[in-house]
Design a protein around this motif. Structure first.
Motif, short mmCIF file in Angstrom:
data_model
loop_
_atom_site.label_atom_id
_atom_site.label_comp_id
_atom_site.label_asym_id
_atom_site.label_seq_id
_atom_site.Cartn_x
_atom_site.Cartn_y
_atom_site.Cartn_z
N PRO A 1 0.83 -1.22 0.00
CA PRO A 1 0.00 0.00 0.00
C PRO A 1 0.86 1.27 0.00
CG PRO A 1 -0.75 -1.56 1.66
CD PRO A 1 0.57 -2.06 1.18
N SER A 2 0.38 2.30 -0.67
CA SER A 2 1.08 3.58 -0.69
C SER A 2 0.43 4.53 0.30
CB SER A 2 1.01 4.20 -2.09
OG SER A 2 1.63 3.36 -3.04
N PHE B 1 8.23 8.25 -14.71
CA PHE B 1 9.10 8.78 -13.66
C PHE B 1 8.32 9.51 -12.56
CE2 PHE B 1 12.56 8.10 -16.72
CZ PHE B 1 13.51 7.55 -15.86
N GLN B 2 7.29 10.24 -12.93
CA GLN B 2 6.48 10.90 -11.89
C GLN B 2 5.79 9.85 -11.03
OE1 GLN B 2 6.63 14.14 -11.36
NE2 GLN B 2 7.73 14.65 -13.23
N GLY B 3 5.24 8.82 -11.66
CA GLY B 3 4.58 7.76 -10.92
C GLY B 3 5.55 6.94 -10.10
N HIS B 4 6.70 6.62 -10.68
CA HIS B 4 7.70 5.82 -9.97
C HIS B 4 8.20 6.54 -8.72
CE1 HIS B 4 11.09 3.13 -9.26
NE2 HIS B 4 11.87 4.19 -9.23
N TYR B 5 8.43 7.84 -8.85
CA TYR B 5 8.90 8.59 -7.69
C TYR B 5 7.87 8.57 -6.56
CZ TYR B 5 10.42 12.25 -4.58
OH TYR B 5 10.79 12.92 -3.44
N LEU B 6 6.61 8.86 -6.90
CA LEU B 6 5.58 8.93 -5.87
C LEU B 6 5.32 7.58 -5.22
CD1 LEU B 6 2.97 11.30 -7.58
CD2 LEU B 6 4.46 11.84 -5.65
N ILE C 1 8.64 9.52 0.48
CA ILE C 1 8.20 9.08 1.81
C ILE C 1 7.31 10.18 2.38
CG2 ILE C 1 8.90 8.40 4.12
CD1 ILE C 1 11.55 7.48 2.95
N TYR C 2 6.00 9.92 2.41
CA TYR C 2 5.04 10.88 2.93
C TYR C 2 4.33 10.27 4.14
CZ TYR C 2 5.46 13.31 -1.58
OH TYR C 2 5.92 13.96 -2.70
N SER C 3 4.30 11.01 5.22
CA SER C 3 3.51 10.59 6.38
C SER C 3 2.11 11.18 6.26
CB SER C 3 4.17 11.05 7.67
OG SER C 3 4.14 12.48 7.76
N ASP C 4 1.21 10.74 7.11
CA ASP C 4 -0.14 11.30 7.09
C ASP C 4 -0.13 12.79 7.43
OD1 ASP C 4 -1.16 8.84 6.43
OD2 ASP C 4 -1.72 8.30 8.48
N ALA C 5 0.90 13.22 8.15
CA ALA C 5 1.00 14.64 8.53
C ALA C 5 1.20 15.53 7.31
CB ALA C 5 2.16 14.84 9.51
N TRP C 6 1.67 14.95 6.19
CA TRP C 6 1.90 15.76 4.99
C TRP C 6 0.59 16.35 4.46
CZ3 TRP C 6 5.79 18.18 3.06
CH2 TRP C 6 5.74 18.69 1.76
N LEU C 7 -0.53 15.68 4.75
CA LEU C 7 -1.82 16.15 4.27
C LEU C 7 -2.24 17.47 4.92
CD1 LEU C 7 -3.77 12.77 4.21
CD2 LEU C 7 -2.78 13.99 2.27
N ASP D 1 0.23 19.70 5.89
CA ASP D 1 1.37 20.59 5.69
C ASP D 1 0.94 21.73 4.77
OD1 ASP D 1 3.93 21.56 4.24
OD2 ASP D 1 4.73 20.32 5.85
N ILE D 2 1.39 22.94 5.08
CA ILE D 2 0.99 24.12 4.31
C ILE D 2 1.41 24.00 2.85
CG2 ILE D 2 3.11 25.37 4.91
CD1 ILE D 2 -0.44 26.82 4.29
N ARG D 3 2.52 23.31 2.58
CA ARG D 3 2.97 23.15 1.20
C ARG D 3 1.99 22.29 0.40
NH1 ARG D 3 8.82 21.12 3.01
NH2 ARG D 3 7.42 20.29 4.63
N PHE D 4 1.49 21.23 1.03
CA PHE D 4 0.53 20.37 0.34
C PHE D 4 -0.79 21.10 0.13
CE2 PHE D 4 -3.02 17.40 0.37
CZ PHE D 4 -2.66 16.55 -0.67
N ILE D 5 -1.29 21.75 1.16
CA ILE D 5 -2.58 22.43 1.08
C ILE D 5 -2.54 23.56 0.06
CG2 ILE D 5 -4.25 23.83 2.35
CD1 ILE D 5 -3.44 22.25 4.87
N LEU D 6 -1.51 24.39 0.15
CA LEU D 6 -1.38 25.51 -0.79
C LEU D 6 -1.16 25.00 -2.21
CD1 LEU D 6 -1.33 28.58 -1.03
CD2 LEU D 6 1.13 28.52 -0.59
N GLY D 7 -0.33 23.97 -2.35
CA GLY D 7 -0.08 23.40 -3.67
C GLY D 7 -1.33 22.83 -4.29
N LEU D 8 -2.15 22.16 -3.48
CA LEU D 8 -3.39 21.59 -3.99
C LEU D 8 -4.35 22.68 -4.46
CD1 LEU D 8 -5.33 19.22 -4.41
CD2 LEU D 8 -6.00 19.41 -2.01
N ILE D 9 -4.44 23.76 -3.69
CA ILE D 9 -5.30 24.88 -4.08
C ILE D 9 -4.82 25.51 -5.38
CG2 ILE D 9 -6.05 27.21 -3.43
CD1 ILE D 9 -5.96 26.27 -0.50
#
Length: 254
Positions: A75-76, A125-130, A135-141, A143-151
């Motif tokens: 699982p990822s 390569f994008q898929g392979h890297y992810l 390495i992403y923890s649940d805390a990344w969800l 993180d301001i970088r993830f939230i701002l990037g998603l927006i």
């Protein structure tokens, strides 16, 4: 599959370098890549219809990471799946929604083949890297970088889709003439569709905070940024009543 960190790093560096070369060629050679309005019909040259060309060249970018995901045995993290969903979501839209609706010009076969190769490699390569390197923890969800990037990603995608809708509806079926686009961000820039896609991928890069994503966003800027500039010049030369207040790519700036 094990993470090939060295190969991923090499690809990211090569992609960024290719972006610089791509930008240089487009800036100094206006019709360096003749497709769309700059297309040149050559005797004996093979061309594909716009709908078919866009479908087959965009499809590998969607399929490559999806197949990698299906073949992954463990699982990822949720964050990795969401980021992969952002990437695949863009190419799902381009392959299965944009392609059947487009009313663009025919594309030379060699350009379609080059796009297929690029989309296949980048999707892998994008898929392979992810899936295998990041390495992403649940805390990344949270993180301001993830939230701002998603927006930013979603805003860019909305601008890109809306701008394509405006361009598509400038023509009736079968019509190939070009007209002045109006509405949306086209009131500010000539390349609103390009701006949306560039913003989209920089949002993705911020959300993933990864070298492959940033190199792809940079490559996108280098490849379609000059395209917006040439479109701007084209409009100014072709239409006497073209709004002089519009910029090429960045509102109020350039």
């Amino acid at each position: 599959m094990q993470c090939c960190e060295g190969l991923v790093f090499t690809y990211a560096m090569a992609l960024a370098f290719a972006g610089v070369l791509f930008c240089y060629r487009q800036v100094f050679v206006r019709n360096a890549f003749s497709y769309g309005r700059y297309r040149k019909t050559m005797a004996g040259g093979t061309e594909l219809g716009a709908k078919v060309a866009w479908f087959i060249q965009e499809l590998p970018a969607f399929l490559a990471p999806v197949l990698l995901c299906c073949n992954k045995m463990t699982p990822s993290p949720v964050a990795a799946k969401m980021l992969l969903g952002m990437y695949c979501g863009h190419y799902f839209q381009r392959t299965f929604i944009y392609s059947p609706l487009t009313r663009g010009q025919h594309s030379p076969l060699e350009i379609v083949i080059a796009a297929i190769i690029f989309c296949t490699m980048n999707g892998f390569f994008q898929g392979h890297y992810l899936l295998h390197c990041a390495i992403y923890s649940d805390a990344w969800l949270t993180d301001i970088r993830f939230i701002l990037g998603l927006i930013i990603f979603l805003l860019g995608m909305a601008v890109n889709i809306h701008s394509d809708h405006i361009l598509r509806n400038l023509r009736t079926p079968g019509e190939i003439s070009y007209k002045i686009p109006r509405g949306g961000l086209f009131e500010l820039v000539s390349g609103a569709n390009f701006l949306g896609e560039i913003v989209e991928w920089f949002g993705y890069a911020l959300a993933s905070w990864s070298l492959p994503a940033f190199s792809f966003a940079f490559f996108t800027l280098c490849s379609i940024g000059p395209r917006a500039y040439h479109h701007h010049r084209y409009y100014l030369e072709k239409f006497e009543d073209y709004p002089r207040s519009r910029k090429a790519l960045i509102p109020f700036v350039f």
